[in-house]
Write a protein that holds these residues in place. Structure first.
Motif, mmCIF file in Angstrom:
data_model
loop_
_atom_site.group_PDB
_atom_site.id
_atom_site.type_symbol
_atom_site.label_atom_id
_atom_site.label_comp_id
_atom_site.label_asym_id
_atom_site.label_seq_id
_atom_site.Cartn_x
_atom_site.Cartn_y
_atom_site.Cartn_z
ATOM 1 N N TRP A 30 0.823 -1.199 0.000
ATOM 2 C CA TRP A 30 0.000 0.000 0.000
ATOM 3 C C TRP A 30 0.854 1.246 0.000
ATOM 4 C CZ3 TRP A 30 0.703 -2.945 4.359
ATOM 5 C CH2 TRP A 30 1.096 -2.291 5.524
ATOM 6 N N ASN A 75 -6.721 -5.874 8.671
ATOM 7 C CA ASN A 75 -7.734 -4.904 8.260
ATOM 8 C C ASN A 75 -7.777 -4.802 6.728
ATOM 9 O OD1 ASN A 75 -9.703 -2.920 8.441
ATOM 10 N ND2 ASN A 75 -8.230 -1.281 8.773
ATOM 11 N N MET A 76 -6.619 -4.766 6.096
ATOM 12 C CA MET A 76 -6.569 -4.691 4.634
ATOM 13 C C MET A 76 -7.074 -5.990 4.005
ATOM 14 S SD MET A 76 -3.304 -2.428 3.710
ATOM 15 C CE MET A 76 -3.017 -0.859 4.515
ATOM 16 N N GLN A 78 -9.241 -8.108 5.293
ATOM 17 C CA GLN A 78 -10.700 -8.147 5.459
ATOM 18 C C GLN A 78 -11.404 -7.165 4.526
ATOM 19 O OE1 GLN A 78 -10.779 -7.580 9.686
ATOM 20 N NE2 GLN A 78 -10.523 -9.767 10.109
ATOM 21 N N THR A 79 -10.809 -6.021 4.272
ATOM 22 C CA THR A 79 -11.378 -5.054 3.323
ATOM 23 C C THR A 79 -11.422 -5.654 1.923
ATOM 24 O OG1 THR A 79 -10.620 -3.165 4.618
ATOM 25 C CG2 THR A 79 -11.078 -2.765 2.291
ATOM 26 N N ARG A 82 -14.038 -8.444 1.839
ATOM 27 C CA ARG A 82 -15.405 -7.881 1.877
ATOM 28 C C ARG A 82 -15.800 -7.373 0.490
ATOM 29 N NH1 ARG A 82 -14.865 -5.569 6.274
ATOM 30 N NH2 ARG A 82 -13.895 -3.639 5.548
ATOM 31 N N LYS A 83 -14.885 -6.680 -0.174
ATOM 32 C CA LYS A 83 -15.170 -6.172 -1.535
ATOM 33 C C LYS A 83 -15.362 -7.333 -2.513
ATOM 34 C CE LYS A 83 -13.169 -1.593 -1.156
ATOM 35 N NZ LYS A 83 -14.402 -0.860 -1.188
#
Length: 163
Positions: A30, A75-76, A78-79, A82-83
């Motif tokens: 990132w 967190n990344m 899971q993001t 989710r998308k």
């Protein structure tokens, strides 16, 4: 004022690769620019850590700081998952017309069916709607547990009893 770009790479073992349905290394790269929210520029799954580093380099990134903050990496992950799940739910596609003339669809009456890709978890679940002249993949999901499959089934049921 010049902007300062900093790339970060986070790595974590034993996370679900939703394409291969295997628990593998996950790597995410990132960008943080002038203390704004991080922007994910790439992610990879692999059986080993070194292949993720190799894939990042092949993608054109040669300089980064490695972060080992498990909370940030999760967190990344899971993001991203989710998308992917949201996209799996809304991505509707008509299967080939030949599907109607092959087993098991040839003998199957019209209706809505939940199909599992295999008998062990994790698995892919699909909601398939057979109509007189077409077979549609309505929804899909990656299910890691029986509970995930039940949630998917209920969501499909709710979507089709409402509409």
């Amino acid at each position: 004022m010049a902007s300062s770009r900093q790339y970060y790479l986070g790595l974590a073992p034993d996370l679900l690769n939703p394409h291969h349905l295997a628990y593998e290394w996950f790597g995410v790269l990132w960008l943080e620019e002038d203390h704004h929210f991080p922007v994910i520029v790439g992610y990879w799954f692999s059986k080993d850590r070194s292949e993720i580093l190799h894939n990042a380099i092949l993608s054109g990134f040669t300089t980064w700081k490695e972060k080992s903050d498990h909370f940030i990496i999760m967190n990344m992950y899971q993001t991203i998952r989710r998308k992917q799940s949201e996209q799996d739910w809304i991505q509707r596609s008509r299967l080939s017309i030949r599907t109607l003339f092959t087993s098991p669809w040839k003998e199957t009456p019209p209706g809505l069916y939940i199909i599992k890709s295999r008998d062990v978890y994790p698995l892919h679940a699909s909601a398939v709607c057979k109509k007189k002249f077409f077979v549609w993949l309505e929804h899909a999901a990656v299910c890691e547990t029986e509970k995930d499959l039940q949630v998917f089934t209920k969501k499909v049921h709710d979507a089709y009893t409402r509409g």
